[in-house]
Enzyme design. Sequence first.
Site, PDB file in Angstrom:
ATOM      1  CD  GLU A   1     -54.927  73.618 -73.557  1.00  0.00           C
ATOM      2  OE1 GLU A   1     -54.699  73.626 -72.171  1.00  0.00           O
ATOM      3  OE2 GLU A   1     -54.412  72.908 -74.220  1.00  0.00           O
TER       4      GLU A   1
ATOM      5  CG  ASP B   1     -53.949  76.488 -70.766  1.00  0.00           C
ATOM      6  OD1 ASP B   1     -55.155  76.007 -71.120  1.00  0.00           O
ATOM      7  OD2 ASP B   1     -53.157  75.864 -70.802  1.00  0.00           O
TER       8      ASP B   1
ATOM      9  CD  GLU C   1     -52.469  75.390 -66.543  1.00  0.00           C
ATOM     10  OE1 GLU C   1     -52.924  74.150 -66.592  1.00  0.00           O
ATOM     11  OE2 GLU C   1     -51.431  75.926 -66.687  1.00  0.00           O
TER      12      GLU C   1
END
Length: 298
Positions: free
Chosen positions: A108, A110, A112
């Site tokens: 993953e 990210d 954010e």
Amino acid sequence: MAKFTGIRSLLVLGFVAAAFLAVVCHAAEFPVSFDANFVVTSDGNHAQVLDGGQVVNLALVEYSTATFASKSSYLFGSIGFNIKLAPGNSAGTVTTFFLASSGDAHDELDFEFLGNVSGQPYSLQTNVYAHGVGNREQRINLWFDPTAEFHSYTLRWTRELITFYVDNTPIRVFRNNEAIGVPYLNSQAMPILAAVWDGSTWATQGGKYPINWAYQPFVASYQGFGVDGCLVLNDDISYCATGPVDAWWNAQHYQYLTPEQITTLKHVQSNYVYYDYCNDKVRYPIVPPECVKNWYGS
């Protein structure tokens, strides 16, 4: 911080459904219409495709998260969006795009954006999971107002280097450190997912300021839906993992940062990073082995 698992699961499931729709264009030419590579995975009232597919607005309201996902998965490439964040009191909100595979040993990556109370800036949190090992959060203060206009946020992912960019400025790298026992993201294809969701329990000052629903809807706008990456078909990564040799993400000069980029990265580290898991002695009494190398300390 760990991602809200319910939202992550919803998005991944939405991607799985979307993957049956089409095998689609994945070139980087701009403009590319949203529906060439992506599909809305929440209801159409809260994820609106506008301007002939050139803009998508994701609107968070109470009891409804707004999401979209790619129709395909990728292994290596340049992936990102131009984003304009919700203005005003955005405390407790999380605006995100990320790549994520499935399973306990998932990979993953990210971006954010953590909202804040009126007059206070957003924070940008990035995170990396490799073979199920995550908790590699870094947070920075941006040097501009991300609600005033669109800015670009990009992941460049190659065999040896993952670089997070803000407006072409490298803000973080995750290098291939398999030689010292650190897993790298090179064996799992990942779809692209985006959402605006409720992170009241942790997003703003550790949950001190939850969402004030009096300010809903919280609308983030996305542009730029081309994907310049290696598209994985039928879950078979062999083509992307071994070639094509002439693809840009396999070129040697994309496997490292230039001296000028390293200088810029260190400037970001010194002036804008305010949390780095590498420096968190409570969570990591022994500094994770990748940390020095990822900041080009050696």
